[in-house]
Write a protein that holds these residues in place. Structure first.
Motif, PDB file in Angstrom:
ATOM      1  N   LEU A 101      -7.680  99.350  25.103  1.00 27.12           N
ATOM      2  CA  LEU A 101      -8.600  98.478  25.824  1.00 27.12           C
ATOM      3  C   LEU A 101     -10.041  98.805  25.458  1.00 27.12           C
ATOM      4  O   LEU A 101     -10.835  97.920  25.194  1.00 27.12           O
ATOM      5  N   PHE A 102     -10.380 100.105  25.412  1.00 27.78           N
ATOM      6  CA  PHE A 102     -11.746 100.488  25.120  1.00 27.78           C
ATOM      7  C   PHE A 102     -12.126 100.161  23.679  1.00 27.78           C
ATOM      8  O   PHE A 102     -13.234  99.727  23.430  1.00 27.78           O
ATOM      9  N   SER A 103     -11.215 100.342  22.734  1.00 29.14           N
ATOM     10  CA  SER A 103     -11.552  99.987  21.357  1.00 29.14           C
ATOM     11  C   SER A 103     -11.707  98.478  21.234  1.00 29.14           C
ATOM     12  O   SER A 103     -12.560  97.994  20.509  1.00 29.14           O
ATOM     13  N   TYR A 104     -10.919  97.717  21.997  1.00 22.76           N
ATOM     14  CA  TYR A 104     -11.073  96.261  22.014  1.00 22.76           C
ATOM     15  C   TYR A 104     -12.459  95.891  22.532  1.00 22.76           C
ATOM     16  O   TYR A 104     -13.149  95.066  21.957  1.00 22.76           O
ATOM     17  N   LEU A 105     -12.865  96.516  23.623  1.00 19.85           N
ATOM     18  CA  LEU A 105     -14.141  96.172  24.235  1.00 19.85           C
ATOM     19  C   LEU A 105     -15.318  96.575  23.355  1.00 19.85           C
ATOM     20  O   LEU A 105     -16.316  95.873  23.287  1.00 19.85           O
ATOM     21  N   ASN A 106     -15.198  97.712  22.712  1.00 20.11           N
ATOM     22  CA  ASN A 106     -16.296  98.156  21.855  1.00 20.11           C
ATOM     23  C   ASN A 106     -16.469  97.248  20.638  1.00 20.11           C
ATOM     24  O   ASN A 106     -17.576  96.986  20.208  1.00 20.11           O
ATOM     25  N   LYS A 107     -15.394  96.736  20.092  1.00 19.31           N
ATOM     26  CA  LYS A 107     -15.482  95.856  18.935  1.00 19.31           C
ATOM     27  C   LYS A 107     -15.782  94.422  19.346  1.00 19.31           C
ATOM     28  O   LYS A 107     -16.183  93.619  18.526  1.00 19.31           O
ATOM     29  N   LYS A 108     -15.544  94.093  20.626  1.00 21.42           N
ATOM     30  CA  LYS A 108     -15.807  92.770  21.178  1.00 21.42           C
ATOM     31  C   LYS A 108     -15.115  91.663  20.383  1.00 21.42           C
ATOM     32  O   LYS A 108     -15.683  90.626  20.097  1.00 21.42           O
ATOM     33  N   LYS A 109     -13.872  91.926  20.023  1.00 17.20           N
ATOM     34  CA  LYS A 109     -13.085  90.901  19.347  1.00 17.20           C
ATOM     35  C   LYS A 109     -12.733  89.804  20.343  1.00 17.20           C
ATOM     36  O   LYS A 109     -12.568  90.051  21.515  1.00 17.20           O
ATOM     37  N   LYS A 110     -12.583  88.604  19.854  1.00 23.07           N
ATOM     38  CA  LYS A 110     -12.121  87.498  20.685  1.00 23.07           C
ATOM     39  C   LYS A 110     -10.602  87.479  20.619  1.00 23.07           C
ATOM     40  O   LYS A 110     -10.023  87.147  19.592  1.00 23.07           O
ATOM     41  N   THR A 111      -9.955  87.887  21.676  1.00 21.97           N
ATOM     42  CA  THR A 111      -8.511  87.923  21.746  1.00 21.97           C
ATOM     43  C   THR A 111      -8.079  87.214  23.011  1.00 21.97           C
ATOM     44  O   THR A 111      -8.642  87.436  24.062  1.00 21.97           O
ATOM     45  N   SER A 112      -7.078  86.363  22.913  1.00 21.21           N
ATOM     46  CA  SER A 112      -6.598  85.704  24.120  1.00 21.21           C
ATOM     47  C   SER A 112      -5.571  86.591  24.803  1.00 21.21           C
ATOM     48  O   SER A 112      -4.992  87.491  24.199  1.00 21.21           O
ATOM     49  N   TYR A 113      -5.363  86.315  26.077  1.00 19.29           N
ATOM     50  CA  TYR A 113      -4.434  87.075  26.891  1.00 19.29           C
ATOM     51  C   TYR A 113      -3.632  86.097  27.732  1.00 19.29           C
ATOM     52  O   TYR A 113      -4.199  85.258  28.420  1.00 19.29           O
ATOM     53  N   LYS A 114      -2.319  86.154  27.655  1.00 20.91           N
ATOM     54  CA  LYS A 114      -1.463  85.275  28.455  1.00 20.91           C
ATOM     55  C   LYS A 114      -0.816  86.090  29.565  1.00 20.91           C
ATOM     56  O   LYS A 114      -0.131  87.087  29.303  1.00 20.91           O
ATOM     57  N   CYS A 115      -1.030  85.657  30.817  1.00 24.98           N
ATOM     58  CA  CYS A 115      -0.494  86.347  31.983  1.00 24.98           C
ATOM     59  C   CYS A 115       1.021  86.144  32.063  1.00 24.98           C
ATOM     60  O   CYS A 115       1.506  85.008  32.005  1.00 24.98           O
ATOM     61  N   ASP A 116       1.763  87.241  32.210  1.00 25.35           N
ATOM     62  CA  ASP A 116       3.221  87.161  32.322  1.00 25.35           C
ATOM     63  C   ASP A 116       3.656  86.537  33.647  1.00 25.35           C
ATOM     64  O   ASP A 116       4.736  85.964  33.733  1.00 25.35           O
ATOM     65  N   CYS A 117       2.833  86.656  34.684  1.00 30.46           N
ATOM     66  CA  CYS A 117       3.208  86.140  36.010  1.00 30.46           C
ATOM     67  C   CYS A 117       3.000  84.631  36.124  1.00 30.46           C
ATOM     68  O   CYS A 117       3.888  83.911  36.563  1.00 30.46           O
ATOM     69  N   CYS A 118       1.811  84.169  35.765  1.00 32.00           N
ATOM     70  CA  CYS A 118       1.483  82.751  35.997  1.00 32.00           C
ATOM     71  C   CYS A 118       1.499  81.903  34.725  1.00 32.00           C
ATOM     72  O   CYS A 118       1.453  80.681  34.796  1.00 32.00           O
ATOM     73  N   GLY A 119       1.521  82.555  33.567  1.00 32.27           N
ATOM     74  CA  GLY A 119       1.562  81.821  32.315  1.00 32.27           C
ATOM     75  C   GLY A 119       0.226  81.283  31.844  1.00 32.27           C
ATOM     76  O   GLY A 119       0.153  80.613  30.824  1.00 32.27           O
ATOM     77  N   ILE A 120      -0.858  81.583  32.578  1.00 33.20           N
ATOM     78  CA  ILE A 120      -2.179  81.105  32.184  1.00 33.20           C
ATOM     79  C   ILE A 120      -2.654  81.872  30.951  1.00 33.20           C
ATOM     80  O   ILE A 120      -2.529  83.089  30.875  1.00 33.20           O
ATOM     81  N   ASP A 121      -3.210  81.140  29.993  1.00 30.46           N
ATOM     82  CA  ASP A 121      -3.748  81.740  28.784  1.00 30.46           C
ATOM     83  C   ASP A 121      -5.251  81.904  28.966  1.00 30.46           C
ATOM     84  O   ASP A 121      -5.977  80.916  29.118  1.00 30.46           O
ATOM     85  N   TYR A 122      -5.717  83.144  28.991  1.00 32.74           N
ATOM     86  CA  TYR A 122      -7.135  83.444  29.169  1.00 32.74           C
ATOM     87  C   TYR A 122      -7.789  83.652  27.815  1.00 32.74           C
ATOM     88  O   TYR A 122      -7.164  84.133  26.879  1.00 32.74           O
ATOM     89  N   GLY A 123      -9.061  83.334  27.726  1.00 30.65           N
ATOM     90  CA  GLY A 123      -9.793  83.500  26.488  1.00 30.65           C
ATOM     91  C   GLY A 123     -10.119  84.947  26.176  1.00 30.65           C
ATOM     92  O   GLY A 123     -10.440  85.294  25.060  1.00 30.65           O
ATOM     93  N   GLU A 124     -10.032  85.803  27.182  1.00 25.40           N
ATOM     94  CA  GLU A 124     -10.310  87.225  26.984  1.00 25.40           C
ATOM     95  C   GLU A 124      -9.551  88.033  28.020  1.00 25.40           C
ATOM     96  O   GLU A 124      -8.963  87.479  28.951  1.00 25.40           O
ATOM     97  N   ILE A 125      -9.545  89.347  27.866  1.00 24.72           N
ATOM     98  CA  ILE A 125      -8.822  90.218  28.793  1.00 24.72           C
ATOM     99  C   ILE A 125      -9.516  90.185  30.158  1.00 24.72           C
ATOM    100  O   ILE A 125     -10.728  90.385  30.252  1.00 24.72           O
ATOM    101  N   PRO A 126      -8.746  89.917  31.245  1.00 28.08           N
ATOM    102  CA  PRO A 126      -9.368  89.916  32.572  1.00 28.08           C
ATOM    103  C   PRO A 126      -9.801  91.328  32.976  1.00 28.08           C
ATOM    104  O   PRO A 126      -9.116  92.304  32.661  1.00 28.08           O
ATOM    105  N   LEU A 127     -10.928  91.412  33.655  1.00 25.50           N
ATOM    106  CA  LEU A 127     -11.456  92.708  34.070  1.00 25.50           C
ATOM    107  C   LEU A 127     -11.518  92.851  35.586  1.00 25.50           C
ATOM    108  O   LEU A 127     -12.083  93.810  36.089  1.00 25.50           O
TER     109      LEU A 127
END
Length: 101
Positions: free
Chosen positions: A3-29
């Motif tokens: 998570l920290f290496s992702y945040l430091n590089k600030k890559k654009k990565t999507s995240y899909k929630c396993d519970c609700c199926g919503i696809d987020y544009g970035e990791i929820p914080l």
């Protein structure tokens, strides 16, 4: 530490929630529950009568008192914080003091 290496590089990565199926544009914080756990011990058909619920407080049967607070964890080299919304059980006296303030 991924998570920290992702945040430091600030890559654009999507995240899909396993519970609700919503696809987020970035990791929820921000994480947390809308209700304290005890809320679910009350049958759904009785909740309107027995529970007083507002944004950051909950009273069940006028004898169980809960307050919601935020645990904020700064993330180094990143513009946003990691936030956990946490429900805590408090005494009736402390709940009254909170309401007075």
């Amino acid at each position: 530490m991924k998570l920290f290496s992702y945040l430091n590089k600030k890559k654009k990565t999507s995240y899909k929630c396993d519970c609700c199926g919503i696809d987020y544009g970035e990791i929820p914080l921000c994480y947390g529950a809308d209700y304290p756990d005890f809320y679910f011990s009350i049958p759904p058909e009785e909740r309107n009568e027995r529970i007083e619920l507002k944004e950051s407080l909950c009273v069940v049967d006028k004898k169980h008192f809960y307050h919601r607070g935020k645990l904020i964890i700064p993330i180094k080299n990143y513009s946003e914080d990691l936030i956990f919304n946490i429900w805590t059980s408090v005494s009736e006296d402390n709940f009254g003091k909170r309401m007075d303030l």
